[in-house]
Design an enzyme around this catalytic site. Structure first.
Site, PDB file in Angstrom:
ATOM      1  N   GLY A  87      68.909   3.517  45.377  1.00 50.01           N
ATOM      2  CA  GLY A  87      69.758   3.061  44.278  1.00 50.01           C
ATOM      3  C   GLY A  87      70.460   1.764  44.650  1.00 50.01           C
ATOM      4  O   GLY A  87      71.015   1.648  45.736  1.00 50.01           O
ATOM      5  N   ARG A 108      62.288   3.628  44.633  1.00 49.24           N
ATOM      6  CA  ARG A 108      62.178   4.871  45.406  1.00 49.24           C
ATOM      7  C   ARG A 108      60.674   5.076  45.566  1.00 49.24           C
ATOM      8  O   ARG A 108      59.931   5.058  44.587  1.00 49.24           O
ATOM      9  CB  ARG A 108      62.834   6.030  44.664  1.00 49.24           C
ATOM     10  N   ASP A 135      71.439   7.061  52.057  1.00 49.86           N
ATOM     11  CA  ASP A 135      70.916   8.039  53.026  1.00 49.86           C
ATOM     12  C   ASP A 135      69.387   8.147  53.015  1.00 49.86           C
ATOM     13  O   ASP A 135      68.761   8.286  54.063  1.00 49.86           O
ATOM     14  CB  ASP A 135      71.574   9.407  52.829  1.00 49.86           C
ATOM     15  N   THR A 152      75.563   1.809  49.005  1.00 46.98           N
ATOM     16  CA  THR A 152      75.493   2.841  47.956  1.00 46.98           C
ATOM     17  C   THR A 152      76.869   2.975  47.318  1.00 46.98           C
ATOM     18  O   THR A 152      77.881   2.950  48.025  1.00 46.98           O
ATOM     19  CB  THR A 152      75.039   4.217  48.481  1.00 46.98           C
ATOM     20  N   ASP A 191      78.056   5.553  46.194  1.00 47.56           N
ATOM     21  CA  ASP A 191      78.570   6.916  46.395  1.00 47.56           C
ATOM     22  C   ASP A 191      79.581   7.036  47.545  1.00 47.56           C
ATOM     23  O   ASP A 191      80.349   7.992  47.589  1.00 47.56           O
ATOM     24  CB  ASP A 191      77.417   7.886  46.668  1.00 47.56           C
ATOM     25  N   ASP A 237      79.042   7.993  50.548  1.00 51.71           N
ATOM     26  CA  ASP A 237      78.827   9.343  51.076  1.00 51.71           C
ATOM     27  C   ASP A 237      78.225   9.346  52.484  1.00 51.71           C
ATOM     28  O   ASP A 237      77.677  10.362  52.916  1.00 51.71           O
ATOM     29  CB  ASP A 237      77.920  10.132  50.105  1.00 51.71           C
ATOM     30  N   ARG A 252      75.722  12.381  42.966  1.00 50.23           N
ATOM     31  CA  ARG A 252      74.881  13.571  42.845  1.00 50.23           C
ATOM     32  C   ARG A 252      75.350  14.685  43.781  1.00 50.23           C
ATOM     33  O   ARG A 252      75.374  15.842  43.431  1.00 50.23           O
ATOM     34  CB  ARG A 252      73.438  13.175  43.170  1.00 50.23           C
TER      35      ARG A 252
HETATM   36  O1  F6P Z   1      72.544   7.363  45.143  1.00 49.83           O
HETATM   37  C1  F6P Z   1      73.335   6.653  44.270  1.00 49.83           C
HETATM   38  C2  F6P Z   1      73.285   7.187  42.890  1.00 49.83           C
HETATM   39  O2  F6P Z   1      74.061   6.295  42.190  1.00 49.83           O
HETATM   40  C3  F6P Z   1      73.765   8.630  42.640  1.00 49.83           C
HETATM   41  O3  F6P Z   1      75.138   8.775  42.520  1.00 49.83           O
HETATM   42  C4  F6P Z   1      73.022   8.970  41.375  1.00 49.83           C
HETATM   43  O4  F6P Z   1      72.880  10.357  41.226  1.00 49.83           O
HETATM   44  C5  F6P Z   1      71.711   8.316  41.602  1.00 49.83           C
HETATM   45  O5  F6P Z   1      71.970   7.157  42.366  1.00 49.83           O
HETATM   46  C6  F6P Z   1      70.937   7.969  40.350  1.00 49.83           C
HETATM   47  O6  F6P Z   1      69.781   7.307  40.743  1.00 49.83           O
HETATM   48  P1  F6P Z   1      68.576   6.813  39.826  1.00 49.83           P
HETATM   49  O7  F6P Z   1      68.623   5.331  39.880  1.00 49.83           O
HETATM   50  O8  F6P Z   1      67.362   7.334  40.482  1.00 49.83           O
HETATM   51  O9  F6P Z   1      68.802   7.348  38.449  1.00 49.83           O
END
Ligand code: F6P
Length: 332
Positions: free
Chosen positions: A11, A72, A103, A126, A128, A130, A172
């Site tokens: 992300g 991803r 992570d 990130t 988050d 986290d 998440r």
């Molecule tokens: O990992 C960062 C994050 O922002 C999370 O908080 C969220 O759940 C996720 O990415 C959403 O990712 P995507 O871009 O795959 O929808």
């Protein structure tokens, strides 16, 4: 070491561009050749590389997202995919990697290092926040400010119409972003995966507030909060909507639900994120030059440091629940 590559993965987060800029310019300053990899690990497998000059990273620091693009990549989750990536790096005589991401990116880079011996340093990016090993990750401060700005606006209409708004924020598995945004915006209730608070308690708080004449409320909910809502029946609906219905039913208040979603990941990075990214991007290159690998750079107690990625992946960032309590005290 003569040639390194830089990639962003997972992300995106505001400030990643500033980290790329810092890594590229520190590398060039130290006489290294630097290659940019497009689309993270997917680009590594495909050999989607381009040589970067000082000018390649001009005019990007103020922009959100990542100009190297991110993805991803399922293929990279398999050893065969990682072997292809290592072959590409060897073919292009690239001896070290700077991996900017969360992570999942750390996990991918660590597997590549263990299986294929590719040296790398990671930079935490990130929203988050986290990851252990750093007080703050790149993007967290900007995302928090974005949430606060959104809440300020919602509060205006919430006040006019005397409504209760349930606002879902990202995270998440971690409620860090939500808890801090709640503290910074004076949210009336905060629901995060790390805390046991349930909807019953929140409704009691809202009913009490109603008795004291407070007719608008902001309830922040982290995306990963499940409470006791997650039965098989309601898996398809965001928990925030279920909470909204429950609050309306139990308190009789007029409720609305907003999912802030990916807008939290965009926007021009704050000064804090740009400075953090600049420090961490530069430090990552210095570590590679010192022959280090499998480390993540971070900021702890206002000092730039590095820690073992293995420890980070085996650890968990504990959130300070005293701050959660503080928000409860301050939002009475
Ligand atoms: O990992 C960062 C994050 O922002 C999370 O908080 C969220 O759940 C996720 O990415 C959403 O990712 P995507 O871009 O795959 O929808």
């Amino acid at each position: 070491m003569k040639k390194i590559a830089v990639l962003t993965s997972g992300g995106d987060a505001p400030g990643m561009n500033a980290a790329i800029r810092a890594a590229v310019r520190t590398a060039i300053y130290n006489g290294l050749e630097v290659v940019g990899v497009r689309r993270g690990f997917a680009g590594l497998i495909e050999g989607d590389f381009f040589l970067m000059e000082t000018g390649s990273v001009s005019d990007i620091m103020q922009k959100g997202g990542t100009f190297l693009l991110s993805a991803r990549c399922d293929e990279f989750l398999e050893p065969e995919g990682r072997k292809k990536a290592a072959d590409q790096l060897k073919k292009h005589s690239i001896e070290g990697l700077i991996v900017i991401g969360g992570d999942g990116s750390l996990r991918g880079a660590e597997s590549l290092y263990r299986e294929q011996g590719i040296a790398y340093i990671s930079v935490p990016g990130t929203i988050d926040n986290d990851l252990p090993g750093t007080d703050y990750t790149i993007g967290f401060d900007t995302a928090m400010n974005t949430i606060i700005e959104a809440i300020n606006k919602v509060r205006d209409t919430a006040t006019s119409h005397e409504r209760t708004f349930i606002i879902e924020t990202m995270g998440r598995t971690s409620g860090y972003l939500t808890m801090m945004a709640g503290l910074a915006s004076g949210a009336d209730a905060v629901l995060i995966p790390e805390n046991k608070a349930d909807i019953e308690e929140v409704c009691q708080i809202l009913i009490e507030r109603q008795k004291h004449g407070r007719l608008h409320n902001i309830v922040l909910v982290a995306e990963g909060y499940k409470g006791n809502f997650r039965t098989n029946r309601d898996l398809t609906e965001s928990t925030a909507f279920l909470i909204g219905k429950e609050i309306a039913r139990k308190t009789g208040q007029d409720t609305r639900v907003i999912i802030l979603g990916h807008l939290q990941r965009g926007g021009s990075p704050t000064a804090m994120d740009r400075i953090l990214a600049s420090k961490l991007g530069a430090k990552a290159v210095e570590l590679l030059l010192d022959g280090k690998s499998s480390r993540m750079v971070g900021i702890v107690g206002n000092k730039i440091q590095d820690s073992s990625v293995e420890d980070i992946l085996n650890g968990k960032k504990e959130i300070d629940l005293d701050l959660y309590k503080l928000n409860e005290v301050l939002s009475i």
